[in-house]
Design an enzyme around this catalytic site. Structure first.
Site, mmCIF file in Angstrom:
data_model
loop_
_atom_site.group_PDB
_atom_site.id
_atom_site.type_symbol
_atom_site.label_atom_id
_atom_site.label_comp_id
_atom_site.label_asym_id
_atom_site.label_seq_id
_atom_site.Cartn_x
_atom_site.Cartn_y
_atom_site.Cartn_z
ATOM 1 N N HIS A 14 3.284 7.000 -6.669
ATOM 2 C CA HIS A 14 2.496 8.158 -7.095
ATOM 3 C C HIS A 14 3.390 9.413 -7.043
ATOM 4 O O HIS A 14 3.308 10.287 -7.893
ATOM 5 C CB HIS A 14 1.289 8.307 -6.167
ATOM 6 C CG HIS A 14 0.155 9.126 -6.716
ATOM 7 N ND1 HIS A 14 -0.945 9.446 -5.964
ATOM 8 C CD2 HIS A 14 -0.046 9.701 -7.920
ATOM 9 C CE1 HIS A 14 -1.782 10.178 -6.702
ATOM 10 N NE2 HIS A 14 -1.252 10.346 -7.891
ATOM 11 N N HIS B 74 0.827 -1.207 0.000
ATOM 12 C CA HIS B 74 0.000 0.000 0.000
ATOM 13 C C HIS B 74 0.868 1.267 0.000
ATOM 14 O O HIS B 74 0.694 2.159 -0.835
ATOM 15 C CB HIS B 74 -0.910 -0.031 1.238
ATOM 16 C CG HIS B 74 -1.791 1.169 1.411
ATOM 17 N ND1 HIS B 74 -3.111 1.178 1.060
ATOM 18 C CD2 HIS B 74 -1.529 2.419 1.890
ATOM 19 C CE1 HIS B 74 -3.631 2.377 1.317
ATOM 20 N NE2 HIS B 74 -2.679 3.147 1.829
ATOM 21 N N GLU B 75 1.817 1.314 0.914
ATOM 22 C CA GLU B 75 2.660 2.515 1.013
ATOM 23 C C GLU B 75 3.526 2.687 -0.230
ATOM 24 O O GLU B 75 3.815 3.808 -0.646
ATOM 25 C CB GLU B 75 3.518 2.469 2.282
ATOM 26 C CG GLU B 75 2.718 2.474 3.591
ATOM 27 C CD GLU B 75 1.697 3.582 3.697
ATOM 28 O OE1 GLU B 75 1.888 4.656 3.093
ATOM 29 O OE2 GLU B 75 0.664 3.359 4.361
ATOM 30 N N HIS C 143 1.609 4.684 -2.718
ATOM 31 C CA HIS C 143 1.735 6.134 -2.534
ATOM 32 C C HIS C 143 3.112 6.599 -3.031
ATOM 33 O O HIS C 143 3.239 7.639 -3.677
ATOM 34 C CB HIS C 143 1.638 6.499 -1.050
ATOM 35 C CG HIS C 143 0.263 6.409 -0.461
ATOM 36 N ND1 HIS C 143 -0.820 7.078 -0.977
ATOM 37 C CD2 HIS C 143 -0.195 5.738 0.635
ATOM 38 C CE1 HIS C 143 -1.891 6.822 -0.226
ATOM 39 N NE2 HIS C 143 -1.533 6.005 0.755
HETATM 40 ZN ZN LIG Z 1 -2.727 5.200 2.268
#
Ligand SMILES: [Zn+2]
Length: 729
Positions: A521, A514-515, A518
């Site tokens: 991104h 998940h991290e 980010h």
């Molecule tokens: Zn998050």
């Protein structure tokens, strides 16, 4: 559910973070006037202060060999001073306003402030101490004043407005057009277009809102202290472990009640202790204390605050020209207006309620099987659900962990999946100094071997780090500033003793993916203006790329590459993996409904007409739940009005829906990619081009449609949460 921190967006040029506790979410825009007193200290540190000029390291990575605590305060002072001088120069420019000499000039301003802020606020999260906390408190009001001094600069606003008025004649590209629009909107939303009387009213409302949210927050803290359930005998605590009981005993002792047991409440309706407690009367007592918080006729009665806050927000929105507070808040989000957010949530209700009903059936059967006759009440749910779980999905989490060794998960799982999808590689850089020995720096190389940026991996827990997991940055990408991204991921994994392997839970593995979502991104950002880079997107969009990448955790090809026994190297057995999957879907009906109910309640409060007086908060809440078809006694909202801190004490008013909105996009996107070839470079490139590189240089829904060919629907989210009966692929 993962939470977001759209953190510390300092000046135009600084770091954004994503992902963490919602409660400490804050958007701090800094700016201010210089002070005479600061002159001496800035003079002293002038030569040596590493923040005064760009770092000599690769991509201006912070030079932690040179940075010392004493450099921060003078750098903030000088940073604000320099920034204000730049802003004054833009505002007082005798030349006609142009996009270049006003908007672009603002984007370029505040370099020192940006540089020092990003390092300081990252350390305050990842490696803090008393000195840092003290300075943070000292800086907060100064930075707030700095921000106001820019927003309320009438000459500056006049230039921005004149550009905005003739925006159609300026021949701007999409990103520049958005930048002009967002800059203008930011000032207008702060009240720049109002007359003096109205601006005074806004200031009055702001100050009342600020003291009421503080009052609400303090009341919640007092309620936590007041609301202690005292138990006289150990017998009543049957079902708890010895260590749980002894911690309740010491909690009582510290409250001068030796020999008794004290149960304190966490700030959600559900209380985890209800899972284990056999004594039904005690369960009921605890649940009622939790659910009725803030309704007593005492100083901690938060109902008047809820009513007043709702009224004041509606009033402020109206002053600024909006129908409701929800319209004011959501204008800046992807949803655009409260109706769109409500529709998304309401579309989920029938399927979720039907799942809740079947979960309730299983629980009722368990109550019977245990020889009980009583109805299913909210204080029974978790106690019997746990028995259902034990029977159906028993899972040995220590056994699972043996297949998730830290280095394998990172290198053969996360890095591998990102390589398969985007062609990128991670090369360790031991020559770049770090702020703490556990931190590892990687240079990220693109598919063609060129260099993309730096990635700091700070995965281990320590006392100086706050809880949770999040992404942030030291430098954000920008073509205008000729800057490559310098990105961080933080987690709180407990490090194994020297010589032993660090083994992860399934949740930790999934959080690591998940991290990284980010982080990429930020890493793939390919925009001109710094304020549009990477994760500087609306709150209801920012969790989309991260939640999307999370789902590679369970991709068969990826699993086969990383989920290997730390001693034998053997693959995780299918049967064990299936148990992990099944356990993940357990109780999702309840979890989803309690969230949706709270999110809908939030939106009902923030769509009231200006002038509405809420005389009965409990009635308002009950009506809101009934109106939305989510008034189910056994599944109360995750937060009831009187302790809904996200909304009445934090920055999530009319925004609690955002987590689910992002997840709808993520689930739809992941399913779409899965149906079209799954894990491949071709798919990765398309996703990167339309989504991950765009930051906020383009409308988020347009980004999505350009990649996906249509808007998302909620079906994939239901499957992701196991709320239908999909075939697992
Ligand atoms: Zn998050």
């Amino acid at each position: 559910m993962r939470k977001t921190l759209l953190a510390v967006a300092v000046s135009a040029a600084v770091s954004l973070g994503a992902c963490s506790d919602a409660n400490d979410s804050s958007t701090t825009e800094n700016k201010t006037a210089s002070t005479e007193a600061s002159k001496d200290s800035s003079q002293q540190a002038k030569e040596a202060n590493p923040f005064y000029k760009p770092s000599p390291l690769l991509y201006q990575a912070p030079d932690f060999d040179a940075i010392e605590f004493k450099h921060f305060e003078p750098a903030f002072e000088k940073g604000m001073e320099e920034h204000m001088a730049e802003i004054e120069a833009i505002a007082n420019n005798s030349a006609e306003p142009t996009f270049e000499n006003t908007i672009v000039a603002m984007e370029k301003s505040g370099e020192i402030l940006g540089r020092v802020s990003s390092v300081f606020y990252n350390l305050s999260s990842s490696n803090s101490n008393e000195q840092i906390r003290e300075l943070q408190g000292k800086l907060a009001p100064k930075l707030a004043a700095h921000s106001d001094n820019i927003r309320l600069n009438a000459k500056l606003f006049a230039r921005i407005k004149s550009l905005h008025d003739k925006r159609d004649e300026l021949d701007l590209d999409t990103a520049s057009e958005r930048l002009l629009e967002d800059t203008y909107k930011g000032f207008v939303r702060a009240g720049a277009e109002l007359n003096e009387d109205e601006q005074q009213q806004i200031r009055d409302v702001n100050s009342q809102l600020s003291s009421l949210t503080t009052e609400f927050r303090n009341s919640l803290m007092n309620l936590t202290k007041e609301n202690v359930i005292v138990v006289d005998s150990k017998e009543e605590l049957a079902g708890l472990s010895d260590s749980q009981i002894s911690s309740l005993a010491s909690a009582a002792e510290s409250r001068d009640m030796p020999g008794k047991y004290a149960i304190t409440l966490t700030n959600t309706t559900r209380q985890s202790i209800l899972t284990d407690l056999e004594n039904r009367e005690l369960r009921q007592r605890i649940w009622e204390a939790s659910s009725n918080r803030g309704t007593g006729n005492t100083e901690t009665d938060t109902r008047p605050m809820v009513a007043k806050l709702t009224q004041l927000r509606a009033e402020k929105a109206n002053l600024l020209g909006y129908d409701t507070w929800g319209d004011y808040v959501l204008e800046e989000n992807m949803a655009g207006n409260p109706e769109a957010a409500q529709k998304m949530l309401r579309d989920l209700v029938p399927a979720v309620v039907s799942n809740v009903e079947s979960e309730a059936e299983e629980i009722r059967a368990m109550i019977k099987a245990e020889g009980e006759q009583h109805e299913l009440k909210p204080w029974d749910w978790f106690y019997y659900a746990e028995k259902v779980r034990e029977e159906k999905y028993a899972i040995d989490s220590d056994e699972v962990k043996k297949y998730f060794e830290f280095n394998r998960v990172l290198e053969d799982g996360v890095f591998y999946a990102m390589n398969q999808l985007f062609g990128i590689t991670f090369e360790e850089r031991n020559d770049i100094p770090v702020y703490q020995d556990d931190v590892v720096v990687y240079e990220v190389k693109d598919v063609d071997g060129s260099s993309l940026g730096l990635f700091y991996a700070d995965y281990y827990a320590r006392d100086s780090k706050r809880g949770g997991a999040w992404m942030s940055s030291f430098r954000t990408q920008s073509e205008l500033m000729n800057q490559k991204p310098v990105i961080l991921n933080n987690m709180n994994i407990t490090k194994a003793p020297e010589g032993e392997p660090t083994l992860l839970s399934f949740d930790e593995v999934s959080t690591m993916f998940h991290e990284m979502g980010h982080a990429l991104h930020g890493m793939f950002s390919d925009v001109k203006y710094p304020s549009q880079a990477g994760t500087s997107v609306p709150r209801d969009y920012v969790e989309f790329p991260s939640t999307f990448q999370e789902d590679w955790t369970l991709n068969p090809k990826v699993i086969a590459n990383y989920a290997k026994h730390y001693e034998t190297g053997e693959q995780i057995p299918d049967e064990l993996l299936q148990k992990v999957l099944d356990a993940r879907n357990f109780n999702q009906g309840f979890d989803t409904l309690e969230y949706i109910s709270a999110a809908l309640l939030d939106l009902e409060y923030h769509t009231v007409e200006p002038g509405t007086e809420i005389s009965d908060v409990e009635k308002f809440e009950q009506d809101a739940l009934e109106k939305n078809g989510v008034a189910i006694e056994a599944v109360p909202p995750r937060y009831r009005s009187t302790y809904f801190a996200h909304v009445f004490a934090g920055g999530y008013s009319a925004g609690y829906y955002a987590y689910m909105w992002s997840e709808v996009l993520a689930a739809d996107a992941f399913k779409h990619m899965g149906n079209n070839g799954g894990l491949s470079l071709e798919n990765g490139q398309a996703f990167r081009k339309e989504i991950l590189s765009k930051g906020s240089s383009k409308d988020p829904m347009q980004q999505y449609i350009d990649w996906r060919g249509q808007e998302p629907t909620v079906e994939a989210l239901l499957e992701r949460r196991g709320l239908t009966n999909p075939s697992i692929d």
